[in-house]
Design an enzyme around this catalytic site. Structure first.
Site, PDB file in Angstrom:
ATOM      1  N   GLY A 182      19.485  14.244  18.005  1.00 12.52           N
ATOM      2  CA  GLY A 182      20.919  14.063  17.745  1.00 12.52           C
ATOM      3  C   GLY A 182      21.580  13.575  19.013  1.00 12.52           C
ATOM      4  O   GLY A 182      21.067  13.794  20.115  1.00 12.52           O
ATOM      5  N   GLN A 209      28.651  12.335  24.712  1.00 15.22           N
ATOM      6  CA  GLN A 209      27.586  12.463  25.715  1.00 15.22           C
ATOM      7  C   GLN A 209      27.340  11.149  26.455  1.00 15.22           C
ATOM      8  O   GLN A 209      26.733  11.163  27.535  1.00 15.22           O
ATOM      9  CB  GLN A 209      26.283  12.926  25.049  1.00 15.22           C
ATOM     10  CG  GLN A 209      26.372  14.325  24.458  1.00 15.22           C
ATOM     11  CD  GLN A 209      25.112  14.722  23.756  1.00 15.22           C
ATOM     12  OE1 GLN A 209      24.930  14.474  22.559  1.00 15.22           O
ATOM     13  NE2 GLN A 209      24.184  15.332  24.474  1.00 15.22           N
ATOM     14  N   CYS A 266      19.833  20.745  24.915  1.00 19.39           N
ATOM     15  CA  CYS A 266      20.873  19.721  24.910  1.00 19.39           C
ATOM     16  C   CYS A 266      20.524  18.620  25.911  1.00 19.39           C
ATOM     17  O   CYS A 266      20.131  18.923  27.047  1.00 19.39           O
ATOM     18  CB  CYS A 266      22.218  20.340  25.277  1.00 19.39           C
ATOM     19  SG  CYS A 266      23.571  19.157  25.255  1.00 19.39           S
ATOM     20  N   LEU A 267      20.651  17.384  25.500  1.00 18.46           N
ATOM     21  CA  LEU A 267      20.309  16.268  26.391  1.00 18.46           C
ATOM     22  C   LEU A 267      21.258  16.220  27.590  1.00 18.46           C
ATOM     23  O   LEU A 267      20.952  15.606  28.601  1.00 18.46           O
ATOM     24  CB  LEU A 267      20.356  14.947  25.608  1.00 18.46           C
ATOM     25  CG  LEU A 267      19.330  14.855  24.467  1.00 18.46           C
ATOM     26  CD1 LEU A 267      19.525  13.581  23.673  1.00 18.46           C
ATOM     27  CD2 LEU A 267      17.909  14.960  24.978  1.00 18.46           C
ATOM     28  N   HIS A 299      25.902  21.491  16.420  1.00 18.69           N
ATOM     29  CA  HIS A 299      25.749  21.283  17.863  1.00 18.69           C
ATOM     30  C   HIS A 299      26.451  19.995  18.277  1.00 18.69           C
ATOM     31  O   HIS A 299      27.184  19.955  19.278  1.00 18.69           O
ATOM     32  CB  HIS A 299      24.251  21.224  18.216  1.00 18.69           C
ATOM     33  CG  HIS A 299      23.970  20.883  19.642  1.00 18.69           C
ATOM     34  ND1 HIS A 299      23.524  21.804  20.557  1.00 18.69           N
ATOM     35  CD2 HIS A 299      24.085  19.713  20.326  1.00 18.69           C
ATOM     36  CE1 HIS A 299      23.378  21.221  21.748  1.00 18.69           C
ATOM     37  NE2 HIS A 299      23.713  19.950  21.629  1.00 18.69           N
ATOM     38  N   GLU A 300      26.272  18.925  17.456  1.00 18.56           N
ATOM     39  CA  GLU A 300      26.890  17.625  17.786  1.00 18.56           C
ATOM     40  C   GLU A 300      28.409  17.670  17.606  1.00 18.56           C
ATOM     41  O   GLU A 300      29.149  17.109  18.411  1.00 18.56           O
ATOM     42  CB  GLU A 300      26.304  16.512  16.901  1.00 18.56           C
ATOM     43  CG  GLU A 300      24.799  16.337  16.965  1.00 18.56           C
ATOM     44  CD  GLU A 300      24.255  16.186  18.376  1.00 18.56           C
ATOM     45  OE1 GLU A 300      23.078  16.519  18.579  1.00 18.56           O
ATOM     46  OE2 GLU A 300      25.005  15.787  19.285  1.00 18.56           O
ATOM     47  N   HIS A 326      30.112  18.917  20.545  1.00 23.68           N
ATOM     48  CA  HIS A 326      30.253  17.907  21.609  1.00 23.68           C
ATOM     49  C   HIS A 326      31.567  17.138  21.431  1.00 23.68           C
ATOM     50  O   HIS A 326      32.273  16.878  22.403  1.00 23.68           O
ATOM     51  CB  HIS A 326      29.088  16.901  21.583  1.00 23.68           C
ATOM     52  CG  HIS A 326      27.867  17.349  22.326  1.00 23.68           C
ATOM     53  ND1 HIS A 326      27.857  17.620  23.667  1.00 23.68           N
ATOM     54  CD2 HIS A 326      26.603  17.582  21.905  1.00 23.68           C
ATOM     55  CE1 HIS A 326      26.638  17.990  24.054  1.00 23.68           C
ATOM     56  NE2 HIS A 326      25.849  17.973  22.997  1.00 23.68           N
TER      57      HIS A 326
HETATM   58  O1  LIG Z   1      22.081  17.083  23.228  1.00 25.92           O
HETATM   59  C1  LIG Z   1      22.066  16.841  22.015  1.00 25.92           C
HETATM   60  O2  LIG Z   1      23.081  16.873  21.328  1.00 25.92           O
HETATM   61  C2  LIG Z   1      20.705  16.558  21.356  1.00 25.92           C
HETATM   62  C3  LIG Z   1      20.155  17.896  20.978  1.00 25.92           C
HETATM   63  C4  LIG Z   1      20.394  18.102  19.514  1.00 25.92           C
HETATM   64  C5  LIG Z   1      19.979  19.486  19.108  1.00 25.92           C
HETATM   65  C6  LIG Z   1      20.314  20.616  19.858  1.00 25.92           C
HETATM   66  C7  LIG Z   1      19.921  21.881  19.434  1.00 25.92           C
HETATM   67  C8  LIG Z   1      19.194  22.027  18.263  1.00 25.92           C
HETATM   68  C9  LIG Z   1      18.883  20.898  17.523  1.00 25.92           C
HETATM   69  C10 LIG Z   1      19.257  19.643  17.950  1.00 25.92           C
HETATM   70  C11 LIG Z   1      18.675  18.011  21.372  1.00 25.92           C
HETATM   71  O3  LIG Z   1      18.467  17.705  22.691  1.00 25.92           O
HETATM   72  S1  LIG Z   1      17.576  16.973  20.531  1.00 25.92           S
HETATM   73  C12 LIG Z   1      16.061  17.661  21.188  1.00 25.92           C
HETATM   74  C13 LIG Z   1      15.513  18.643  20.208  1.00 25.92           C
HETATM   75  C14 LIG Z   1      14.451  18.235  19.440  1.00 25.92           C
HETATM   76  C15 LIG Z   1      13.941  19.089  18.475  1.00 25.92           C
HETATM   77  C16 LIG Z   1      14.489  20.358  18.263  1.00 25.92           C
HETATM   78  C17 LIG Z   1      15.566  20.767  19.053  1.00 25.92           C
HETATM   79  C18 LIG Z   1      16.095  19.910  20.033  1.00 25.92           C
HETATM   80 ZN   LIG Z   2      23.882  18.549  23.060  1.00 26.92          ZN
END
Ligand SMILES: O=C(O)C[C@@H](Cc1ccccc1)[C@H](O)SCc1ccccc1
Ligand SMILES: [Zn+2]
Length: 171
Positions: A44, A49, A90-91, A132-133, A136
């Site tokens: 996501g 971001q 979170c990225l 989560h998004e 943001h």
């Molecule tokens: O920073 C972001 O928004 C991307 C996030 C999205 C996310 C956060 C928490 C839980 C689910 C999604 C992640 O960095 S994407 C990396 C990832 C991959 C598989 C499972 C969880 C997180």
């Molecule tokens: Zn995030």
């Protein structure tokens, strides 16, 4: 690829504005965000971001990374009082993972890239990721749900990692 802002960058705290017109500029940004998300890699990414403060989210939860989803001006409503914990990352907060409780099922209403309204019921990882998004877009990060002590430790850990990276660069 678009540069991803890192915590504690204050720009991550900006509230995203509504998208007024879904035009080619929005479609290009969504494509650039998907490319950036796949390269991270992530499932996501919110426009906040990449320092674009509009209500635009991209996601792809598929294994083959070939099922992109785009949400413009998304609105979510919880469909249950039940919450579920999930170990979130979170990225914008690299190398940090911690448990966050969120509503287990939500209804999402948003515009697609053609500017058409659609609704979606989400549970599981999709529900976690969209919430989560959406945070943001409100300038909220998952670390805000943790204790102040944990948040301070995260700031120190990221600052230390940055000092080490800086020393490497100067050598
Ligand atoms: O920073 C972001 O928004 C991307 C996030 C999205 C996310 C956060 C928490 C839980 C689910 C999604 C992640 O960095 S994407 C990396 C990832 C991959 C598989 C499972 C969880 C997180
Ligand atoms: Zn995030």
């Amino acid at each position: 690829l678009l540069p991803i802002l890192n915590f504690p960058d204050p720009r991550l705290r900006t509230k995203a504005k509504q998208v007024e017109v879904v035009d080619d500029q929005i479609r290009t940004l969504a494509a650039d965000m998907l490319e950036t998300m796949y390269a991270a890699p992530g499932i996501g990414l919110a426009a906040s971001q990449v320092d674009r403060h509009i209500q635009l989210i991209v996601m792809d939860l598929s294994e083959e990374k070939n099922q992109p989803m785009v949400f413009i001006n998304p609105r979510i409503t919880p469909l249950t009082e039940d919450t579920q914990p999930y170990e979130e990352g979170c990225l914008s907060v690299p190398q940090i993972f911690d448990k966050v409780e969120r509503p287990a099922r939500v209804k999402i209403e948003a515009l697609d890239l053609d500017g058409k309204t659609f609704t979606l019921e989400a549970d599981g990882l999709l529900a976690v990721c969209i919430q989560h998004e959406m945070d943001h877009l409100d300038g909220k990060l998952f670390v805000d749900y943790l204790s102040p002590l944990k948040r301070q430790r995260i700031r120190e850990k990221i600052a230390k990692a940055e000092r080490i990276r800086e020393k490497e660069r100067v050598k």
